[in-house]
Motif scaffolding. Structure first.
Motif: not given
Lengths: 331, 183, 152
Positions: A283-284, A287, A290, A297, B89, B132-133, B167
């Protein structure tokens, strides 16, 4: 004159009693000292075996084929003395017992150890296999008495499977047909047949042997049964995937249904916990990255179901974890 | 003369008896002392063995924490192959998951009263707490916080850890600090 | 005369008992309460060192063409270049920079070297003794090297 004689007799009685007490004390101390040295040895054993071998093995990064340590090799696991090793698994706790756990024991955290519930050994054969289901959960540790001979009994329907079953060369394995099976002391017979062998067959085969264990594995139902106290135990369900048969191998190395069942459950509980983490991680990642082609998902949903007990999704999740077009690997 | 001689003999005999009795007493006391010594020795050895075992268990906890990054809850993996680093993460996800009562109890059974925090130190420090934000720009992870209200003593251990940002496909170095509390 | 003789004997007895008691105490001190060699601490030290080594070896160096430190070690062995500099010298500088920022109080000096077969290349040589750990580096071309990391 008579009194003098009586006095002398009393003297001797006193000497005998006092001498007996003193001698008795020293003899008792000798036995206590031996007991003391055994306790010290137990602590040394747990420090070496639990602290260095089991703990290190559980964290070791090994390839999919695992890593084995043959007791006959130079780096083999040899204690130098005989030790009673026990394994007890109940609830969600498992413990390695040294000499019945009187002085020392090793409580296992994530480690999953498959071995007979009680063995008396001065050396051990060890095999470490990572358990990926489908992501890495823990290392399974298989322990066996080096004197044990494994017999895999096959029939026509299971012949191919048994012949292709890979067991580390550290263990002595013979793959035989039922009609030519003949066992000796320190044997572990694993039946890969369509039907569980009759109780009478096992009793006759066992004869007067004191150290022989029997396991029945039903590959169609993915269940294992253990011959304990003169009869077959209840069937214990296990889980395997296309490329990971850790539980199946665990059944081969166990001789106790309760311990095996407990180990399977401990491994699965860990799997579900980690699946939950991976689900949220997916899920993270969705985010942070994208791109729609990455399907984070989808895998997150599958992992969430997997974490709630739908363990048959293992192969589905494995196929979903294919990082394409620069997507991030979920696991 | 005869009487004197007899008296002398009697005196010597009594003297001899006295000597023997004295010797017996000495030996008896000596043996009693040895017995006490042996009992003390046995008790001391038993206590020493029990302490050895306790020390082993304590050291084991230390080793487990230094190797926390190897747990699948935190370790990096690509295509199912583990790497020697901690996935940031997973840290974010874990620190939020631990607020769930079920997981809090599960990890409390394993870790007890401890605080586990990771701080980035290389290439640079970042004091923003990770959630998370703020996951894409932060540098402090409160992985597990469970401090009791009353503390009798505490032990602090730290270790460098390799941090991976999936990421950005970047690595950093952090320090993991573990504070273990005794109640 | 007899009194003195018995007194002398008593003193002798007392001396013997005192000597025995002292002997016993010394035995208890050195045999029972001896300090055990701390074998577990070395496991903790080694785990710490392995973490440190992994942390450094995972870092990517050279912003213009990033390469992982451990891969850079392989390049160093092959006498290659990183960021236009000799790879071994570049990595030495990077190591000092990283360790300077980490500012670890536990250790002051470090050594890193790489071997393959009988050949070896040194990146940093500040320690002759100390705790040692190592890892295997697999390059993109599947060649293997063993990198050693020592602290003192």
């Amino acid at each position: 004159m008579n009194k003098k004689g009586e006095g002398e007799q009393f003297n001797w009685i006193f000497v005998i009693i006092a001498g007996g007490i003193i001698l008795g004390f020293f003899i008792m101390f000798t036995f206590k000292y031996i007991e003391l040295q055994e306790k010290r040895q137990d602590v040394d054993t747990v420090r070496f075996f639990g602290g260095k071998v089991i703990s290190a093995s559980s964290k070791l990064q090994v390839g999919s084929g695992g890593a084995a340590v043959d007791s006959n090799e130079q780096e083999g696991l040899r204690f130098g003395y005989f030790v009673d090793l026990g394994y007890k698994c109940a609830g969600n706790e498992s413990t390695l017992l040294i000499n019945k756990g009187r002085t020392a024991w090793y409580k296992l955290d994530d480690e999953v150890v498959f071995m007979d519930d009680e063995i008396r050994v001065n050396a051990l054969d060890l095999w470490i296999l990572p358990w990926n289901f489908p992501f890495y959960v823990t290392n399974f540790i298989y322990l066996s008495d080096p004197r044990t001979n494994f017999y895999f009994v096959k029939d026509q329907s299971t012949k191919e499977f048994v012949d292709n079953l890979d067991i580390s060369s550290a263990f002595k394995v013979e793959k035989v047909d039922q009609n030519i099976l003949s066992i000796k002391q320190n044997s572990k017979v694993v039946y890969f047949l369509n039907k569980v062998p009759l109780r009478e067959t096992i009793i006759k085969l066992k004869g007067n042997l004191t150290s022989a264990n029997f396991v029945y594995i039903n590959m169609q139902k993915k269940e294992a049964q253990f011959f304990e106290d003169g009869k077959w135990s209840e069937a214990v369900k296990f889980y395997i995937s296309d490329d990971n048969n850790g539980h199946l191998l665990g059944a081969i190395f166990s001789n106790n249904a309760d311990n095996f069942n407990c180990n399977v459950n401990r491994a699965l509980d860990r799997t579900k916990t980690i699946a939950n983490i991976y689900s949220r991680r997916a899920d993270l990642l969705g985010q942070l990255d994208r791109r729609s082609e990455c399907h984070y998902n989808e895998i997150s949903r599958s992992l969430s179901k997997y974490a709630s007990g739908e363990l048959l999704l293992v192969d589905v999740i494995k196929n979903q974890n294919l990082a394409g077009a620069g997507c991030i690997w979920v696991f | 003369m005869g009487i004197l001689k007899t008296t002398g003999i009697i005196r010597h005999a009594r003297k001899g008896q006295l000597q023997i009795q004295e010797t017996i007493l000495v030996i008896f006391i000596f043996i009693v002392l040895i017995m006490f010594g042996l009992i003390f020795f046995y008790k001391a050895q038993s206590t020493s063995i029990a302490n050895d075992f306790k020390k082993f268990e304590l050291d084991r906890v230390s080793v487990d924490f230094i190797t926390l990054g190897d747990m699948p809850e935190f370790s990096c993996s690509k295509a199912g192959i583990r790497e020697s680093c901690i996935d940031t993460s997973k840290l974010v996800v874990f620190s939020e998951l631990i607020n769930n009562k079920l997981y809090k109890n599960y990890y409390f059974d394993r870790w007890g009263y401890k605080n586990i925090t990771i701080y980035t130190v290389y290439p640079g420090k970042n004091n923003i707490k990770c959630t998370t934000a703020s996951a894409d720009n932060c540098g402090v992870w409160d992985v597990y916080i469970n401090k009791p209200s009353k503390i009798t003593s505490k032990i602090i251990r730290d270790t460098p850890v390799s941090l991976y940002f999936p990421d950005k496909d970047q690595y950093a170095i952090g320090i993991m600090v573990v504070e273990a509390y005794n109640v | 005369m007899f009194k003195k003789k018995s007194q002398i004997e008593m003193i002798g007895l007392v001396i013997v008992v005192i000597i025995l008691a002292v002997g016993l105490l010394l035995y208890v001190r050195f045999a029972v309460f001896r300090e055990e060699t701390n074998t577990q601490d070395s496991s903790i030290e080694l785990a710490y060192l392995t973490n440190l080594m992994s942390s450094i070896f995972n870092v990517k160096v050279c912003e213009s063409s990033p390469i992982k430190f451990d891969e850079g070690i392989g390049v160093c062995f092959q006498d290659g270049q990183i960021c236009g500099e000799n790879a071994c010298d570049y990595l030495k500088g990077q190591t000092k920079d990283i360790l300077g920022k980490l500012n670890l109080k536990k250790y002051k000096n470090y050594s890193i070297w790489v071997t393959r077969g009988n050949e070896n290349k040194t990146i940093l040589a500040e320690c002759k003794t100390g705790i040692l750990t190592h890892t295997t580096i697999v390059m993109p071309d599947k060649s293997h090297y063993t990198a050693y990391f020592r602290v003192c």
